[in-house]
Design an enzyme around this catalytic site. Structure first.
Site, PDB file in Angstrom:
ATOM      1  N   GLY A   1       6.424  -4.605  11.337  1.00 42.14           N
ATOM      2  CA  GLY A   1       6.633  -5.959  11.071  1.00 42.14           C
ATOM      3  C   GLY A   1       6.218  -6.512   9.430  1.00 42.14           C
ATOM      4  O   GLY A   1       6.838  -7.351   8.931  1.00 42.14           O
TER       5      GLY A   1
ATOM      6  N   CYS B   1       0.895  -1.230   0.182  1.00 36.74           N
ATOM      7  CA  CYS B   1      -0.050  -0.025  -0.048  1.00 36.74           C
ATOM      8  C   CYS B   1       0.878   1.451   0.126  1.00 36.74           C
ATOM      9  O   CYS B   1       0.215   2.223  -0.248  1.00 36.74           O
ATOM     10  CB  CYS B   1      -1.066  -0.054   1.140  1.00 36.74           C
ATOM     11  SG  CYS B   1      -0.078   0.002   2.921  1.00 36.74           S
TER      12      CYS B   1
END
Length: 436
Positions: free
Chosen positions: A115, A50
């Protein structure tokens, strides 16, 4: 051969540009095939998230190869290359290696240390291997990037308590709900009527953080209700109503806070849809999908506030400063890992020289072996012939051991080039061998 990366990210391009270049997994094979179809592109791998679209390549010629990648980006996005250029970055060789290691470690993320990017790099490696678009060079680089990302999270505290895009979205909701109540702080979401559209990985994280921030019940919408139900089952303490996507209008009418995270290629919420609804309250829409799930035209509607991934900067900035010192510690590990890969890469320069040297010595060995065998006469047994041949091969391997070890060892490039030059001169590697 030349390593390069061409791409754009949240640092260089707004979401309306990033969504034009987003490549979903179902079209990744085709995109890699197009890239590899150009003679300049020897290996290719694509990282599409994204917040970034990055193409890692091994090129025959840097300038021509970058032009080929640029043509692909222009064709894929439907934008002229001139429109894309201000938003693109290009890194070569050492800078490209360093950039990938920073990305995999979460040091280039919108949310420092997050992460999820490591999983996305792992996915990039898997897709490159499955579709045959990466060879020994990029495979080595990408797998080292994954191990580096793991090492940074193991040997530093960068990953401890690291927030994700989803948790930042929930914090943004807390901040905006607080502001609507006249407060400039994060507030509990206990009294909000919440809906989450989508049942993928990002939505799972949304549910996790919504529960932690006071949400007591929510509606989870998805095209496949059974998938939503499977996700809801992992949150038994959070009452979740699972509904089909067809119920979206009802949720937009009754909810005060709606998160969207779907893989839809076109917006699923726009001004026309909202204008036709009888809404009971003001509505806050938070879209963490790229391409965007919410059209930009909703911004002009009264009683509606819409936010996308670029708006997360507001809350990310509140959490970044405490992590910068840890990030500086991680940079030292990245330099070490980068040097390790570059030493290996530099060592590849010696392979043609070493192969030529081996061929030269092997030719001499075979010639001298045949001379020796002819002098020994026909009474030599097959076993004795094998012993003599093994002896000659052993001598050649012993001679090769020192130059092979020396040229493959980490060393300045100029020093390696000098050693290669000496071998070429001493063994006449650039000249055809005569009969000895």
């Amino acid at each position: 051969m030349h390593i390069a990366v061409v791409g754009l990210s949240h640092r260089t391009a707004p979401v309306e540009i990033r969504e034009r270049l987003s490549i979903p997994e179902q079209t990744m094979e085709e995109s890699l095939h197009i890239l590899r179809g150009d003679a300049q592109v020897l290996e290719a791998s694509i990282l599409s998230t994204c917040n970034r679209l990055e193409i890692y390549t091994l090129l025959r010629h840097p300038e021509q190869g970058i032009t080929a990648v640029g043509s692909f980006l222009s064709q894929h996005s439907g934008l002229d290359f001139g429109e894309l250029t201000p938003h693109l970055f290009t890194y070569h060789h050492e800078e490209a290696v360093g950039h990938l290691l920073r990305v995999a470690s979460g040091l280039d993320s919108l949310v420092l240390g997050e992460g999820q990017i490591l999983s996305q790099v792992k996915k990039m490696v898997r897709l490159g291997q499955e579709h045959g678009s990466i060879g020994p060079i990029l495979n080595r680089l990408l797998t080292q990037a994954v191990s580096t990302g793991k090492r940074v999270r193991t040997e530093t505290n960068l990953g401890t308590g690291a927030v994700s895009i989803s948790s930042a979205a929930v914090e943004l909701a807390q901040l905006k709900v607080g502001q609507s109540r006249g407060l400039d702080d994060l507030v509990s979401l206990e009294g909000e009527q919440v809906a989450v559209v989508g049942a993928g990985r990002m939505s799972r994280l949304l549910l996790q953080h919504l529960q932690a921030k006071g949400c007591r019940a929510l509606v989870l919408l998805n095209r496949t209700v059974s998938r939503a139900e499977a996700l809801a089952a992992d949150f038994p303490e959070l009452p979740v109503q699972c509904r089909p996507l067809e119920d979206l209008d009802h949720c937009l009418s009754t909810c005060s806070l709606v998160f969207t995270s779907t893989a839809a290629e076109e917006p699923i919420i726009d001004a026309a849809r909202l204008e036709g609804l009888n809404r009971r309250s003001s509505l806050k829409l938070i879209d963490i999908g790229v391409p965007r799930n919410i059209s930009s035209d909703v911004a002009g509607l009264g009683g509606v506030e819409a936010f996308d991934v670029d708006d997360l900067q507001e809350v990310v900035a509140r959490n970044q400063e405490a992590r910068r010192e840890i990030a500086a510690e991680a940079e030292g590990l990245l330099q070490e890992e980068s040097r390790q890969f570059l030493d290996w890469w530099d060592g590849l320069e010696a392979v043609p020289t070493l192969n030529r040297l081996r061929q030269q010595l092997e030719l001499i060995r075979e010639q001298e072996l045949q001379k020796a065998l002819s002098r020994m006469g026909p009474d030599l047994s097959a076993r004795e012939r094998k012993v003599v041949e093994a002896l000659t091969k052993g001598i050649v391997n012993k001679i090769l051991h020192s130059p092979v070890t020396h040229l493959r060892a980490p060393q300045p490039r100029q020093q390696r080039h000098q050693s290669m030059k000496v071998l070429h001169e001493l063994f006449a590697l650039d000249e055809p061998s005569g009969e000895g």
